[in-house]
Design a protein around this motif. Structure first.
Motif, mmCIF file in Angstrom:
data_model
loop_
_atom_site.group_PDB
_atom_site.id
_atom_site.type_symbol
_atom_site.label_atom_id
_atom_site.label_comp_id
_atom_site.label_asym_id
_atom_site.label_seq_id
_atom_site.Cartn_x
_atom_site.Cartn_y
_atom_site.Cartn_z
ATOM 1 N N GLN A 76 0.864 -1.178 0.000
ATOM 2 C CA GLN A 76 0.000 0.000 0.000
ATOM 3 C C GLN A 76 0.903 1.231 0.000
ATOM 4 O OE1 GLN A 76 -2.369 0.271 3.541
ATOM 5 N NE2 GLN A 76 -3.620 1.917 2.753
ATOM 6 N N VAL A 77 0.670 2.166 -0.936
ATOM 7 C CA VAL A 77 1.457 3.398 -1.028
ATOM 8 C C VAL A 77 0.543 4.547 -0.605
ATOM 9 C CG1 VAL A 77 2.787 4.920 -2.525
ATOM 10 C CG2 VAL A 77 2.873 2.436 -2.874
ATOM 11 N N VAL A 78 0.981 5.297 0.410
ATOM 12 C CA VAL A 78 0.136 6.333 0.999
ATOM 13 C C VAL A 78 0.898 7.652 1.050
ATOM 14 C CG1 VAL A 78 -1.193 7.003 3.036
ATOM 15 C CG2 VAL A 78 -0.960 4.578 2.454
ATOM 16 N N ARG A 79 0.258 8.687 0.568
ATOM 17 C CA ARG A 79 0.806 10.043 0.693
ATOM 18 C C ARG A 79 0.362 10.614 2.039
ATOM 19 N NH1 ARG A 79 3.162 12.392 -3.085
ATOM 20 N NH2 ARG A 79 2.695 14.425 -2.214
ATOM 21 N N TYR A 80 1.176 11.443 2.637
ATOM 22 C CA TYR A 80 0.842 12.066 3.917
ATOM 23 C C TYR A 80 -0.430 12.904 3.815
ATOM 24 C CZ TYR A 80 1.538 14.607 8.304
ATOM 25 O OH TYR A 80 1.383 15.137 9.560
ATOM 26 N N ASP A 81 -0.615 13.556 2.659
ATOM 27 C CA ASP A 81 -1.804 14.384 2.466
ATOM 28 C C ASP A 81 -3.024 13.563 2.041
ATOM 29 O OD1 ASP A 81 -1.286 13.772 -0.201
ATOM 30 O OD2 ASP A 81 -0.633 15.803 -0.728
ATOM 31 N N ARG A 82 -2.862 12.246 1.935
ATOM 32 C CA ARG A 82 -3.924 11.282 1.596
ATOM 33 C C ARG A 82 -4.444 11.401 0.165
ATOM 34 N NH1 ARG A 82 -3.485 7.130 4.939
ATOM 35 N NH2 ARG A 82 -3.567 7.755 7.082
ATOM 36 N N ARG A 83 -3.808 12.232 -0.667
ATOM 37 C CA ARG A 83 -4.203 12.301 -2.070
ATOM 38 C C ARG A 83 -3.750 11.022 -2.764
ATOM 39 N NH1 ARG A 83 -1.413 17.652 -2.957
ATOM 40 N NH2 ARG A 83 -0.425 16.414 -4.576
ATOM 41 N N PRO A 84 -4.422 10.652 -3.845
ATOM 42 C CA PRO A 84 -3.985 9.452 -4.582
ATOM 43 C C PRO A 84 -2.558 9.634 -5.103
ATOM 44 C CG PRO A 84 -6.155 10.182 -5.327
ATOM 45 C CD PRO A 84 -5.630 11.255 -4.415
ATOM 46 N N GLU A 85 -1.795 8.568 -5.067
ATOM 47 C CA GLU A 85 -0.419 8.597 -5.561
ATOM 48 C C GLU A 85 -0.399 7.972 -6.954
ATOM 49 O OE1 GLU A 85 2.946 9.086 -6.698
ATOM 50 O OE2 GLU A 85 2.675 9.905 -4.680
ATOM 51 N N PRO A 86 -0.169 8.784 -8.001
ATOM 52 C CA PRO A 86 -0.211 8.249 -9.358
ATOM 53 C C PRO A 86 0.878 7.208 -9.656
ATOM 54 C CG PRO A 86 0.480 10.556 -9.372
ATOM 55 C CD PRO A 86 0.077 10.220 -7.964
ATOM 56 N N ARG A 87 1.952 7.196 -8.873
ATOM 57 C CA ARG A 87 3.048 6.237 -9.090
ATOM 58 C C ARG A 87 2.891 4.976 -8.250
ATOM 59 N NH1 ARG A 87 7.467 10.328 -7.117
ATOM 60 N NH2 ARG A 87 5.804 10.467 -5.580
ATOM 61 N N ALA A 88 1.755 4.786 -7.603
ATOM 62 C CA ALA A 88 1.579 3.682 -6.655
ATOM 63 C C ALA A 88 1.865 2.314 -7.274
ATOM 64 C CB ALA A 88 0.178 3.716 -6.049
ATOM 65 N N ALA A 89 1.351 2.047 -8.466
ATOM 66 C CA ALA A 89 1.574 0.736 -9.091
ATOM 67 C C ALA A 89 3.049 0.523 -9.392
ATOM 68 C CB ALA A 89 0.733 0.606 -10.360
ATOM 69 N N GLU A 90 3.724 1.554 -9.879
ATOM 70 C CA GLU A 90 5.163 1.470 -10.171
ATOM 71 C C GLU A 90 5.954 1.213 -8.894
ATOM 72 O OE1 GLU A 90 8.814 4.454 -11.496
ATOM 73 O OE2 GLU A 90 6.762 5.174 -11.616
ATOM 74 N N ILE A 91 5.607 1.924 -7.832
ATOM 75 C CA ILE A 91 6.308 1.764 -6.555
ATOM 76 C C ILE A 91 6.077 0.364 -5.998
ATOM 77 C CG2 ILE A 91 6.443 2.562 -4.169
ATOM 78 C CD1 ILE A 91 5.607 5.377 -5.276
ATOM 79 N N ALA A 92 4.825 -0.091 -6.004
ATOM 80 C CA ALA A 92 4.480 -1.403 -5.455
ATOM 81 C C ALA A 92 5.141 -2.538 -6.232
ATOM 82 C CB ALA A 92 2.968 -1.580 -5.435
ATOM 83 N N ALA A 93 5.316 -2.360 -7.537
ATOM 84 C CA ALA A 93 5.910 -3.404 -8.369
ATOM 85 C C ALA A 93 7.379 -3.647 -8.028
ATOM 86 C CB ALA A 93 5.757 -3.049 -9.845
ATOM 87 N N ASP A 94 8.102 -2.606 -7.625
ATOM 88 C CA ASP A 94 9.535 -2.734 -7.332
ATOM 89 C C ASP A 94 9.942 -1.632 -6.348
ATOM 90 O OD1 ASP A 94 12.269 -3.217 -7.306
ATOM 91 O OD2 ASP A 94 12.606 -2.477 -9.341
ATOM 92 N N MET A 95 9.554 -1.801 -5.105
ATOM 93 C CA MET A 95 9.799 -0.762 -4.107
ATOM 94 C C MET A 95 11.290 -0.440 -3.984
ATOM 95 S SD MET A 95 8.966 -0.666 -0.026
ATOM 96 C CE MET A 95 10.492 -1.420 0.512
ATOM 97 N N ALA A 96 12.129 -1.462 -3.852
ATOM 98 C CA ALA A 96 13.568 -1.223 -3.671
ATOM 99 C C ALA A 96 14.157 -0.501 -4.877
ATOM 100 C CB ALA A 96 14.297 -2.530 -3.409
ATOM 101 N N GLY A 97 13.779 -0.917 -6.067
ATOM 102 C CA GLY A 97 14.269 -0.265 -7.274
ATOM 103 C C GLY A 97 13.796 1.170 -7.373
ATOM 104 N N TRP A 98 12.523 1.406 -7.044
ATOM 105 C CA TRP A 98 11.978 2.765 -7.090
ATOM 106 C C TRP A 98 12.702 3.662 -6.096
ATOM 107 C CZ3 TRP A 98 9.536 6.076 -3.687
ATOM 108 C CH2 TRP A 98 8.983 7.227 -4.259
#
Length: 109
Positions: A3-25
């Motif tokens: 789960q990728v969460v912004r502090y301001d709770r707005r949707p994170e457009p890069r969430a799928a990219e981040i979730a796919a390879d967190m360490a690489g991102w």
């Protein structure tokens, strides 16, 4: 799934990219480990990781999943040190509470 969460709770457009390879991102975005904290409760432990970089969202807090407590793995994008400190305090309390509750459930089952 992460789960990728912004502090301001707005949707994170890069969430799928981040979730796919967190360490690489994290590496591509210039984040480096800033601190780790081991939370221990009821004979269990979990490591919370803090990453830091220069620029926007300079802090990231990551905690792994804790299945017995229903906690999903999460990565929080944080805009400043105060937000990081606040979330770290809450995460420590939440994880310790979930570990304690899970242990109590096992004992009464």
């Amino acid at each position: 799934m992460l789960q990728v969460v912004r502090y301001d709770r707005r949707p994170e457009p890069r969430a799928a990219e981040i979730a796919a390879d967190m360490a690489g991102w994290l590496a591509r975005e210039g984040y480096e480990v800033f601190s780790t904290l081991v939370v221990q409760a009821a004979g269990q432990s979990m490591t919370i990781e803090i990453y830091r970089r220069d620029g926007d969202d300079p802090f990231v807090l990551y905690h792994p999943a804790f299945a017995p407590g229903g906690l999903r793995a999460a990565l929080y994008l944080l805009p400043h040190a105060d937000a990081m400190d606040e979330l770290l305090q809450r995460a420590q309390q939440m994880v310790a509470t979930l570990m304690t509750v899970a242990a109590q459930r096992r004992e009464t089952s």
